[in-house]
Design a protein around this motif. Structure first.
Motif, PDB file in Angstrom:
ATOM      1  N   ARG A  89       0.827  -1.211   0.000  1.00  0.00           N
ATOM      2  CA  ARG A  89       0.000   0.000   0.000  1.00  0.00           C
ATOM      3  C   ARG A  89       0.857   1.256   0.000  1.00  0.00           C
ATOM      4  O   ARG A  89       0.530   2.237  -0.674  1.00  0.00           O
ATOM      5  N   ARG A  90       1.963   1.226   0.707  1.00  0.00           N
ATOM      6  CA  ARG A  90       2.863   2.383   0.738  1.00  0.00           C
ATOM      7  C   ARG A  90       3.456   2.626  -0.646  1.00  0.00           C
ATOM      8  O   ARG A  90       3.510   3.769  -1.124  1.00  0.00           O
ATOM      9  N   ALA A  91       3.885   1.575  -1.326  1.00  0.00           N
ATOM     10  CA  ALA A  91       4.450   1.717  -2.666  1.00  0.00           C
ATOM     11  C   ALA A  91       3.398   2.233  -3.644  1.00  0.00           C
ATOM     12  O   ALA A  91       3.692   3.098  -4.484  1.00  0.00           O
ATOM     13  N   GLU A  92       2.164   1.744  -3.507  1.00  0.00           N
ATOM     14  CA  GLU A  92       1.095   2.223  -4.394  1.00  0.00           C
ATOM     15  C   GLU A  92       0.784   3.689  -4.140  1.00  0.00           C
ATOM     16  O   GLU A  92       0.550   4.458  -5.078  1.00  0.00           O
ATOM     17  N   ALA A  93       0.781   4.093  -2.874  1.00  0.00           N
ATOM     18  CA  ALA A  93       0.506   5.492  -2.552  1.00  0.00           C
ATOM     19  C   ALA A  93       1.617   6.392  -3.081  1.00  0.00           C
ATOM     20  O   ALA A  93       1.355   7.494  -3.599  1.00  0.00           O
ATOM     21  N   LYS A  94       2.861   5.931  -2.968  1.00  0.00           N
ATOM     22  CA  LYS A  94       3.974   6.721  -3.515  1.00  0.00           C
ATOM     23  C   LYS A  94       3.853   6.851  -5.030  1.00  0.00           C
ATOM     24  O   LYS A  94       4.118   7.914  -5.597  1.00  0.00           O
ATOM     25  N   GLN A  95       3.446   5.777  -5.687  1.00  0.00           N
ATOM     26  CA  GLN A  95       3.290   5.805  -7.139  1.00  0.00           C
ATOM     27  C   GLN A  95       2.164   6.758  -7.533  1.00  0.00           C
ATOM     28  O   GLN A  95       2.285   7.517  -8.502  1.00  0.00           O
ATOM     29  N   ALA A  96       1.072   6.758  -6.749  1.00  0.00           N
ATOM     30  CA  ALA A  96      -0.042   7.655  -7.041  1.00  0.00           C
ATOM     31  C   ALA A  96       0.376   9.107  -6.852  1.00  0.00           C
ATOM     32  O   ALA A  96       0.030   9.974  -7.673  1.00  0.00           O
ATOM     33  N   ARG A  97       1.113   9.414  -5.815  1.00  0.00           N
ATOM     34  CA  ARG A  97       1.599  10.783  -5.606  1.00  0.00           C
ATOM     35  C   ARG A  97       2.536  11.191  -6.725  1.00  0.00           C
ATOM     36  O   ARG A  97       2.502  12.328  -7.204  1.00  0.00           O
ATOM     37  N   SER A  98       3.373  10.267  -7.148  1.00  0.00           N
ATOM     38  CA  SER A  98       4.326  10.558  -8.223  1.00  0.00           C
ATOM     39  C   SER A  98       3.595  10.885  -9.515  1.00  0.00           C
ATOM     40  O   SER A  98       3.944  11.840 -10.222  1.00  0.00           O
ATOM     41  N   SER A  99       2.562  10.096  -9.839  1.00  0.00           N
ATOM     42  CA  SER A  99       1.836  10.368 -11.087  1.00  0.00           C
ATOM     43  C   SER A  99       1.046  11.671 -10.988  1.00  0.00           C
ATOM     44  O   SER A  99       0.936  12.411 -11.966  1.00  0.00           O
ATOM     45  N   THR A 100       0.506  11.999  -9.801  1.00  0.00           N
ATOM     46  CA  THR A 100      -0.198  13.271  -9.626  1.00  0.00           C
ATOM     47  C   THR A 100       0.752  14.437  -9.843  1.00  0.00           C
ATOM     48  O   THR A 100       0.424  15.403 -10.527  1.00  0.00           O
ATOM     49  N   LYS A 101       1.940  14.353  -9.291  1.00  0.00           N
ATOM     50  CA  LYS A 101       2.918  15.432  -9.451  1.00  0.00           C
ATOM     51  C   LYS A 101       3.444  15.496 -10.872  1.00  0.00           C
ATOM     52  O   LYS A 101       3.770  16.575 -11.366  1.00  0.00           O
ATOM     53  N   ALA A 102       3.521  14.358 -11.529  1.00  0.00           N
ATOM     54  CA  ALA A 102       3.993  14.345 -12.913  1.00  0.00           C
ATOM     55  C   ALA A 102       3.009  15.089 -13.806  1.00  0.00           C
ATOM     56  O   ALA A 102       3.412  15.721 -14.785  1.00  0.00           O
ATOM     57  N   LEU A 103       1.715  15.038 -13.504  1.00  0.00           N
ATOM     58  CA  LEU A 103       0.723  15.746 -14.303  1.00  0.00           C
ATOM     59  C   LEU A 103       0.829  17.259 -14.139  1.00  0.00           C
ATOM     60  O   LEU A 103       0.359  18.011 -14.984  1.00  0.00           O
ATOM     61  N   ARG A 104       1.448  17.730 -13.041  1.00  0.00           N
ATOM     62  CA  ARG A 104       1.598  19.158 -12.817  1.00  0.00           C
ATOM     63  C   ARG A 104       2.761  19.747 -13.593  1.00  0.00           C
ATOM     64  O   ARG A 104       2.868  20.960 -13.730  1.00  0.00           O
ATOM     65  N   ARG A 105       3.660  18.891 -14.042  1.00  0.00           N
ATOM     66  CA  ARG A 105       4.854  19.380 -14.741  1.00  0.00           C
ATOM     67  C   ARG A 105       4.513  19.888 -16.126  1.00  0.00           C
ATOM     68  O   ARG A 105       3.512  19.520 -16.741  1.00  0.00           O
ATOM     69  N   ARG A 106       5.405  20.730 -16.622  1.00  0.00           N
ATOM     70  CA  ARG A 106       5.270  21.224 -17.992  1.00  0.00           C
ATOM     71  C   ARG A 106       5.533  20.079 -18.954  1.00  0.00           C
ATOM     72  O   ARG A 106       6.504  19.334 -18.788  1.00  0.00           O
ATOM     73  N   PRO A 107       4.706  19.912 -19.933  1.00  0.00           N
ATOM     74  CA  PRO A 107       4.926  18.796 -20.877  1.00  0.00           C
ATOM     75  C   PRO A 107       6.164  19.028 -21.714  1.00  0.00           C
ATOM     76  O   PRO A 107       6.475  20.151 -22.098  1.00  0.00           O
ATOM     77  N   ASP A 108       6.906  17.984 -21.968  1.00  0.00           N
ATOM     78  CA  ASP A 108       8.085  18.106 -22.836  1.00  0.00           C
ATOM     79  C   ASP A 108       7.710  17.568 -24.220  1.00  0.00           C
ATOM     80  O   ASP A 108       7.486  16.397 -24.417  1.00  0.00           O
ATOM     81  N   TRP A 109       7.597  18.494 -25.157  1.00  0.00           N
ATOM     82  CA  TRP A 109       7.153  18.168 -26.517  1.00  0.00           C
ATOM     83  C   TRP A 109       8.260  17.560 -27.247  1.00  0.00           C
ATOM     84  O   TRP A 109       8.971  17.567 -27.944  1.00  0.00           O
TER      85      TRP A 109
END
Length: 109
Positions: A89-109
């Motif tokens: 569960r801890r690894a899944e929560a870390k992965q979910a936080r990582s993907s949420t933060k990745a969506l906030r980043r500027r896209p690299d075209w």
């Protein structure tokens, strides 16, 4: 406020006390070693304006110190392992936080 006149010093010779058994005396000497001066425990009270109240406070403080030092040590903590489900569960929560933060980043075209 001048409390020098009502200040009370209470001293108790732990090493020379005949009221203690050898085992209890050893435990007190070990636990209170930082507070002892030549085997004597000194308690000072000067918070009250009356010497009578300071005497009572010093006696209470000495009794509390000795009772806390004479109490047996708590049992040692057993080491435990984190369950496999909790690690997952801890690894899944870390992965979910990582993907949420990745969506906030500027896209690299």
């Amino acid at each position: 406020m001048n409390t020098a006149d009502s200040r009370v010093e209470l001293s108790w010779d732990v090493t020379g006390s005949h009221a203690l058994g050898e085992e209890l005396r050893g435990r007190l000497l070990e636990v209170l070693e930082g507070r002892l001066v030549d085997g004597v425990l000194v308690v000072v009270a000067s918070q009250h304006r009356q010497q009578r109240r300071n005497r009572s406070a010093a006696r209470d403080r000495l009794a509390a110190l000795v009772a806390a030092a004479a109490a047996p040590a708590p049992p040692a903590r057993r080491t435990t392992r984190i369950s496999a489900g909790a690690r997952r569960r801890r690894a899944e929560a870390k992965q979910a936080r990582s993907s949420t933060k990745a969506l906030r980043r500027r896209p690299d075209w």
